[in-house]
Design a protein around this motif. Sequence first.
Motif, PDB file in Angstrom:
ATOM      1  N   LEU A  69       1.034  -1.313   0.298  1.00 24.09           N
ATOM      2  CA  LEU A  69      -0.040   0.134  -0.204  1.00 24.09           C
ATOM      3  C   LEU A  69       0.727   1.560   0.171  1.00 24.09           C
ATOM      4  O   LEU A  69       0.107   2.069  -0.590  1.00 24.09           O
ATOM      5  CB  LEU A  69      -0.840  -0.040   0.908  1.00 24.09           C
ATOM      6  CG  LEU A  69      -1.981  -1.408   1.159  1.00 24.09           C
ATOM      7  CD1 LEU A  69      -3.520  -0.863   3.082  1.00 24.09           C
ATOM      8  CD2 LEU A  69      -2.773  -0.804  -0.207  1.00 24.09           C
ATOM      9  N   ILE A  70       2.008   1.604   0.756  1.00 21.14           N
ATOM     10  CA  ILE A  70       3.050   2.401   0.451  1.00 21.14           C
ATOM     11  C   ILE A  70       3.101   2.521  -0.555  1.00 21.14           C
ATOM     12  O   ILE A  70       3.522   3.458  -1.465  1.00 21.14           O
ATOM     13  CB  ILE A  70       4.274   2.549   2.269  1.00 21.14           C
ATOM     14  CG1 ILE A  70       3.352   2.152   3.378  1.00 21.14           C
ATOM     15  CG2 ILE A  70       5.027   3.446   1.608  1.00 21.14           C
ATOM     16  CD1 ILE A  70       4.184   1.859   4.499  1.00 21.14           C
ATOM     17  N   LEU A  71       3.736   1.645  -1.287  1.00 18.53           N
ATOM     18  CA  LEU A  71       4.450   1.514  -1.921  1.00 18.53           C
ATOM     19  C   LEU A  71       3.146   2.286  -3.349  1.00 18.53           C
ATOM     20  O   LEU A  71       3.905   3.106  -3.840  1.00 18.53           O
ATOM     21  CB  LEU A  71       5.014   0.368  -3.254  1.00 18.53           C
ATOM     22  CG  LEU A  71       5.425   0.133  -3.583  1.00 18.53           C
ATOM     23  CD1 LEU A  71       6.866   0.605  -4.185  1.00 18.53           C
ATOM     24  CD2 LEU A  71       6.117  -1.189  -5.116  1.00 18.53           C
ATOM     25  N   LEU A  72       2.446   1.396  -3.183  1.00 19.78           N
ATOM     26  CA  LEU A  72       1.257   2.224  -4.471  1.00 19.78           C
ATOM     27  C   LEU A  72       1.158   3.496  -4.465  1.00 19.78           C
ATOM     28  O   LEU A  72       0.999   4.530  -5.307  1.00 19.78           O
ATOM     29  CB  LEU A  72      -0.478   1.638  -4.377  1.00 19.78           C
ATOM     30  CG  LEU A  72      -0.177  -0.025  -4.665  1.00 19.78           C
ATOM     31  CD1 LEU A  72      -1.107  -0.411  -4.565  1.00 19.78           C
ATOM     32  CD2 LEU A  72       0.573   0.323  -6.458  1.00 19.78           C
ATOM     33  N   LEU A  73       0.916   4.230  -2.777  1.00 17.60           N
ATOM     34  CA  LEU A  73       1.025   5.524  -3.190  1.00 17.60           C
ATOM     35  C   LEU A  73       1.855   6.546  -3.047  1.00 17.60           C
ATOM     36  O   LEU A  73       2.039   7.574  -3.311  1.00 17.60           O
ATOM     37  CB  LEU A  73       0.958   5.584  -0.985  1.00 17.60           C
ATOM     38  CG  LEU A  73      -1.148   6.056  -0.039  1.00 17.60           C
ATOM     39  CD1 LEU A  73      -0.616   6.059   1.235  1.00 17.60           C
ATOM     40  CD2 LEU A  73      -1.719   7.115  -0.565  1.00 17.60           C
ATOM     41  N   ILE A  74       3.111   5.787  -3.028  1.00 19.63           N
ATOM     42  CA  ILE A  74       4.089   6.383  -3.504  1.00 19.63           C
ATOM     43  C   ILE A  74       3.906   6.988  -4.703  1.00 19.63           C
ATOM     44  O   ILE A  74       3.951   7.754  -5.284  1.00 19.63           O
ATOM     45  CB  ILE A  74       5.319   5.652  -2.720  1.00 19.63           C
ATOM     46  CG1 ILE A  74       5.236   6.702  -1.689  1.00 19.63           C
ATOM     47  CG2 ILE A  74       6.335   6.612  -2.995  1.00 19.63           C
ATOM     48  CD1 ILE A  74       6.696   6.237  -0.126  1.00 19.63           C
ATOM     49  N   ILE A  75       3.756   5.942  -5.081  1.00 14.69           N
ATOM     50  CA  ILE A  75       3.521   6.224  -6.563  1.00 14.69           C
ATOM     51  C   ILE A  75       2.353   7.134  -7.270  1.00 14.69           C
ATOM     52  O   ILE A  75       2.646   7.674  -8.160  1.00 14.69           O
ATOM     53  CB  ILE A  75       3.209   4.528  -7.508  1.00 14.69           C
ATOM     54  CG1 ILE A  75       4.893   3.917  -7.631  1.00 14.69           C
ATOM     55  CG2 ILE A  75       2.874   4.255  -9.277  1.00 14.69           C
ATOM     56  CD1 ILE A  75       5.027   2.484  -8.223  1.00 14.69           C
ATOM     57  N   GLY A  76       1.591   6.132  -7.258  1.00  5.74           N
ATOM     58  CA  GLY A  76       0.194   6.984  -6.825  1.00  5.74           C
ATOM     59  C   GLY A  76       0.040   8.559  -6.590  1.00  5.74           C
ATOM     60  O   GLY A  76      -0.601   9.609  -7.929  1.00  5.74           O
ATOM     61  N   GLY A  77       0.010   9.493  -5.593  1.00  3.89           N
ATOM     62  CA  GLY A  77       0.182  10.544  -4.963  1.00  3.89           C
ATOM     63  C   GLY A  77       0.836  11.887  -6.117  1.00  3.89           C
ATOM     64  O   GLY A  77       0.155  12.435  -6.808  1.00  3.89           O
ATOM     65  N   PRO A  78       2.240  11.472  -6.602  1.00  2.94           N
ATOM     66  CA  PRO A  78       3.010  12.586  -7.226  1.00  2.94           C
ATOM     67  C   PRO A  78       1.819  12.298  -8.556  1.00  2.94           C
ATOM     68  O   PRO A  78       2.281  14.052  -8.846  1.00  2.94           O
ATOM     69  CB  PRO A  78       4.291  12.410  -7.251  1.00  2.94           C
ATOM     70  CG  PRO A  78       4.544  10.770  -5.925  1.00  2.94           C
ATOM     71  CD  PRO A  78       3.097  10.452  -5.755  1.00  2.94           C
ATOM     72  N   THR A  79       1.657  11.091  -8.487  1.00  2.09           N
ATOM     73  CA  THR A  79       1.283  11.182  -9.952  1.00  2.09           C
ATOM     74  C   THR A  79      -0.413  12.212 -10.139  1.00  2.09           C
ATOM     75  O   THR A  79      -0.597  12.513 -11.635  1.00  2.09           O
ATOM     76  CB  THR A  79       0.383   9.299 -10.442  1.00  2.09           C
ATOM     77  OG1 THR A  79       1.921   8.751 -10.424  1.00  2.09           O
ATOM     78  CG2 THR A  79       0.763   9.313 -12.246  1.00  2.09           C
ATOM     79  N   ALA A  80      -0.700  11.159  -9.099  1.00  3.84           N
ATOM     80  CA  ALA A  80      -1.910  12.584  -9.745  1.00  3.84           C
ATOM     81  C   ALA A  80      -1.763  14.099  -8.634  1.00  3.84           C
ATOM     82  O   ALA A  80      -2.390  14.391 -10.013  1.00  3.84           O
ATOM     83  CB  ALA A  80      -3.070  11.751  -7.418  1.00  3.84           C
ATOM     84  N   SER A  81      -1.069  14.407  -8.463  1.00  5.90           N
ATOM     85  CA  SER A  81      -0.418  16.016  -8.242  1.00  5.90           C
ATOM     86  C   SER A  81       0.154  16.479  -9.839  1.00  5.90           C
ATOM     87  O   SER A  81      -0.787  17.611  -9.895  1.00  5.90           O
ATOM     88  CB  SER A  81      -0.252  16.696  -7.569  1.00  5.90           C
ATOM     89  OG  SER A  81       0.801  15.356  -5.762  1.00  5.90           O
ATOM     90  N   HIS A  82       0.661  16.069 -10.683  1.00  5.63           N
ATOM     91  CA  HIS A  82       1.257  16.039 -11.685  1.00  5.63           C
ATOM     92  C   HIS A  82       0.006  16.294 -12.379  1.00  5.63           C
ATOM     93  O   HIS A  82      -0.031  17.377 -13.204  1.00  5.63           O
ATOM     94  CB  HIS A  82       2.224  14.882 -12.066  1.00  5.63           C
ATOM     95  CG  HIS A  82       2.680  15.401 -13.375  1.00  5.63           C
ATOM     96  ND1 HIS A  82       2.724  16.396 -14.404  1.00  5.63           N
ATOM     97  CD2 HIS A  82       1.846  14.647 -14.512  1.00  5.63           C
ATOM     98  CE1 HIS A  82       2.909  15.884 -15.109  1.00  5.63           C
ATOM     99  NE2 HIS A  82       2.813  15.444 -15.435  1.00  5.63           N
ATOM    100  N   ALA A  83      -0.616  15.405 -12.401  1.00  2.75           N
ATOM    101  CA  ALA A  83      -1.568  15.355 -13.773  1.00  2.75           C
ATOM    102  C   ALA A  83      -3.102  16.372 -13.276  1.00  2.75           C
ATOM    103  O   ALA A  83      -3.301  17.642 -14.209  1.00  2.75           O
ATOM    104  CB  ALA A  83      -3.220  14.235 -13.243  1.00  2.75           C
ATOM    105  N   LEU A  84      -2.875  16.596 -11.870  1.00  2.00           N
ATOM    106  CA  LEU A  84      -3.820  18.278 -11.492  1.00  2.00           C
ATOM    107  C   LEU A  84      -3.118  19.272 -12.200  1.00  2.00           C
ATOM    108  O   LEU A  84      -3.740  19.887 -12.519  1.00  2.00           O
ATOM    109  CB  LEU A  84      -4.186  18.067 -10.405  1.00  2.00           C
ATOM    110  CG  LEU A  84      -5.545  16.702  -9.732  1.00  2.00           C
ATOM    111  CD1 LEU A  84      -4.927  17.222  -8.219  1.00  2.00           C
ATOM    112  CD2 LEU A  84      -6.100  17.820 -10.185  1.00  2.00           C
ATOM    113  N   THR A  85      -1.807  19.437 -12.141  1.00  2.00           N
ATOM    114  CA  THR A  85      -1.389  20.929 -12.024  1.00  2.00           C
ATOM    115  C   THR A  85      -1.225  20.458 -13.501  1.00  2.00           C
ATOM    116  O   THR A  85      -1.569  21.757 -14.300  1.00  2.00           O
ATOM    117  CB  THR A  85       0.756  21.092 -12.127  1.00  2.00           C
ATOM    118  OG1 THR A  85       0.879  19.266 -12.326  1.00  2.00           O
ATOM    119  CG2 THR A  85       0.716  20.972  -9.980  1.00  2.00           C
TER     120      THR A  85
END
Lengths: 111, 159
Positions: A69-85
């Motif tokens: 879960l931590i690995l998925l969060l660390i991959i998914g979190g930045p991807t989501a913020s990049h997609a939003l910016t």
Amino acid sequence: MDDIRTALAILAILIGTGFSLIGVIGFIRLPDVYTRLHATGKVSVFGVVLLLVAAALITPVGAGRAAVLILLLIIGGPTASHALTAAAWRAGIKPRGTIRDDLERDHPREP
Amino acid sequence: MGYVWTILAVTAAYLALTGNLAVNNILVGVLIASVIALLLRPTRSPVELRRVPRSLLALLQYGALLAYDIIRSGLNVARIVLDPKLPIRPGILAVPSECETDLGIALSSHALSVTPGEIVVGVDQEGTLYIHCLDASHAADTIGEAQALRRRLLSRILE
């Protein structure tokens, strides 16, 4: 052994909740989409990771499950913020109060 | 070969999630992983087999560097947010990624985006990363240095 484990978990919960709180405070105080994503997207992920560490220590979630879960969060979190910016930039939202903007200089948007 | 790595990785994730190492469960994991691998396009593995130990060592170093960066800049952003004067000087900087492969560029932008205080807004055709920073006044040099260090580690992992 159990005492140390519980103490570590409580420490992780305290720090994790603190960082989640700081993420929310940053979301309220910062001026625009881009700067707000710094606070929510990253500082909050940091908080959630610490809460997961605490869960792995004192609940029957298990270290393996928490690690995935931590690995998925660390991959998914930045991807989501990049997609939003990226979406905000394409939608034509200008960053507020910038001291320099190389993206506008090199790739000016269509008026 | 492409299939084997995918199956191994998905099976490992499945076993970690179920937390059950019985033979039956491992077989179910391999079955599910095989179905998932068949649904994906076969890709050439970016790492040769005999280079796996060196790649793993570089990967561990990369992970440690990333963890250090996340904690250091997390505290930094927390300090900025809690400061009554809110000392931000936002800006978008252009930093050349200097990576040849798409995977290298993707991993570099992930590393940049995962550290608080920096978000990659976009990448252009030449591989230049455009990074939004909370404090852009002297960030250009430090980001450039960190990117050079990461690029060296990434090239040891991938080549």
